[in-house]
Design an enzyme around this catalytic site. Structure first.
Site, mmCIF file in Angstrom:
data_model
loop_
_atom_site.group_PDB
_atom_site.id
_atom_site.type_symbol
_atom_site.label_atom_id
_atom_site.label_comp_id
_atom_site.label_asym_id
_atom_site.label_seq_id
_atom_site.Cartn_x
_atom_site.Cartn_y
_atom_site.Cartn_z
ATOM 1 N N HIS A 128 1.239 -1.252 0.154
ATOM 2 C CA HIS A 128 -0.083 0.442 0.502
ATOM 3 C C HIS A 128 0.684 0.940 -0.011
ATOM 4 O O HIS A 128 1.478 1.429 0.771
ATOM 5 C CB HIS A 128 -0.950 -0.385 1.205
ATOM 6 C CG HIS A 128 -2.010 1.045 0.909
ATOM 7 N ND1 HIS A 128 -2.794 1.077 0.936
ATOM 8 C CD2 HIS A 128 -1.562 2.562 1.932
ATOM 9 C CE1 HIS A 128 -3.725 1.994 0.680
ATOM 10 N NE2 HIS A 128 -2.962 3.011 1.434
ATOM 11 N N CYS A 129 0.618 1.603 -1.200
ATOM 12 C CA CYS A 129 1.411 3.705 -0.711
ATOM 13 C C CYS A 129 0.455 4.644 -0.615
ATOM 14 O O CYS A 129 -0.246 4.767 -0.962
ATOM 15 C CB CYS A 129 2.355 2.973 -2.860
ATOM 16 S SG CYS A 129 3.261 4.957 -2.869
ATOM 17 N N PRO A 130 1.631 5.547 0.269
ATOM 18 C CA PRO A 130 1.187 6.201 0.083
ATOM 19 C C PRO A 130 1.040 7.411 -0.493
ATOM 20 O O PRO A 130 0.490 8.366 -0.444
ATOM 21 C CB PRO A 130 2.035 6.681 2.189
ATOM 22 C CG PRO A 130 3.419 6.080 1.838
ATOM 23 C CD PRO A 130 2.474 4.514 1.242
#
Length: 413
Positions: A128-130
């Site tokens: 999950h890429c912020p």
């Protein structure tokens, strides 16, 4: 751009809320500052538009910005692709090879994992890429990787403009004395004079943009090489961790078996073509995958089930003896607990005296585990798991006899 337009439609405009997050705000801010300053510096002080080189340079800067933003928004709004709610394998007998997600009320398809942030099971989840406030997975892996490639290239071009602008503007302003060097920022000694003088504010803004451009080139460039390694091996970050644990499990129990990762096709070009296609749509449907010879569709999921069963065997039951608020760095739990808080995005869980926890791994002053919930509460509720201070719990007598340490605890002592 047809792929982007065909997927991001009017009914998906609720996805715009993904922009309201610190990650996209910072990322888009950096893109805007570097792009705007590069264009301003070029037009006003370095490479005017009335020259051929200046026109080509300006068009290239616009091109970088458009391609970067296109792939960025494509990665964000198209998303990784989610396993349909309630999904089951076509052959009902295959369900014994799959894990079941109680949140999505569906079986986890091969290569899919549940994301706590998205609250859905993600196809071929990598992480999950912020920065895009979304997961990187099956559908957006190509766009995400192209963004990681184009952003450093555009920043290198912008950094060149910044350096040359400061050099050309400051070169004729330098005056050397016997012991000093002075810079006259009052006006440019150039004919013809620029419309707007390159003053102290312009110098500071250009220097700031240069720092952003160089930092982005290094940081995002490293991420690009990591993603290319993942693509060429056809093995996500999560799958690399599963493979490593498989080897540890086989070695720990001294088993006469060999785990072969099923999705590496043995050719980097074949692995590459699964992600990057001329149509812009990745191969397959995100549920069924090509596998290498000697493996089958559920080779990885069967290994995951073995690891899950092994984790249950190694887990230790603890009873909560002191309340814990769930704060990241609790001062009231001791100075050592405060300074050794795990540096991870994994959550902390709130504890109340009398509750029970099943710990699966731990550090010297922290443990990670699941709350043991009553059957009346368990149905339809996602697992409550996370980190908590070790001095808030005590080992239950029945587990104290076995003295089985949670996974990772011995290594971190």
């Amino acid at each position: 751009m047809g792929t982007f337009c065909s997927v991001v439609k009017f009914e998906n405009l609720q996805e715009l809320k993904r922009l309201c997050h610190w990650g996209p705000i910072i990322a888009l801010g950096v893109i805007a500052i570097c792009s705007a300053m590069a264009m301003i510096d070029s037009v006003l002080w370095y490479w005017p538009l009335h020259t051929t080189g200046g026109s080509v340079n300006f068009i290239m800067l616009i091109n970088w910005t458009v391609m970067i933003l296109y792939n960025y928004f494509n990665a964000m709004f198209v998303g990784p692709g989610f396993v349909p709610l309630g999904w089951k394998p076509e052959n009902s007998q295959d369900s014994v090879y799959l894990q079941y997600c109680k949140v999505c009320q569906a079986y986890k398809a091969p290569r899919s994992h549940h994301c706590r942030k998205c609250n859905r099971c993600v196809m071929k989840m990598d992480h999950h890429c912020p920065w895009i406030n979304n997961c990187c997975g099956y559908q957006n892996h190509a766009s995400f990787t192209l963004f990681l490639l184009l952003a450093p290239l555009g920043c290198i071009h912008a950094a060149f403009i910044f350096v040359m602008t400061m050099y050309t503007q400051l070169y004729n302003r330098l005056s050397f004395g016997w012991n000093t060097v002075k810079i006259d920022m009052s006006a440019a000694r150039r004919d013809p004079l620029p419309i707007i003088p390159f003053g102290l504010a312009a110098f500071a803004a250009t220097l700031f943009a240069l720092g952003l451009a160089l930092g982005t080139t290094i940081a995002v460039g490293m991420l690009f090489f990591i993603q290319m390694k993942i693509i060429l091996r056809n093995k996500t970050s999560i799958e690399s961790w599963i493979e490593e644990k498989a080897k540890d499990r086989i070695q720990y129990y001294q088993l006469d078996e060999v785990f072969v990762f099923p999705y590496d096709m043995g050719s980097r070009w074949k692995n590459f073509k699964q992600v990057f296609t001329w149509s812009g749509v990745p191969e397959g449907d995100g549920l069924d995958w090509p596998i290498r010879e000697g493996c089958h569709q559920y080779s990885l999921t069967i290994e995951q089930l073995k690891q899950k069963a092994d984790k249950r065997v190694r887990s230790v039951r603890y009873k909560v003896i002191e309340d814990y608020s769930g704060t990241c760095c609790p001062l009231n739990r001791g100075i050592k607990t405060f300074f050794t808080s795990p540096c991870t995005e994994e959550p902390r869980i709130r504890l109340q005296k009398g509750e029970f926890i099943l710990a699966t791994r731990g550090l010297r002053y922290w443990l990670y585990g699941d709350k043991i919930l009553d059957d009346s509460v368990l149905e339809g509720v996602s697992r409550i798991r996370g980190w908590f201070p070790r001095n808030c719990v005590e080992k239950c007598p029945c587990d104290a006899e076995t003295d089985q340490a949670p996974e990772g605890e011995k290594k971190n002592r």
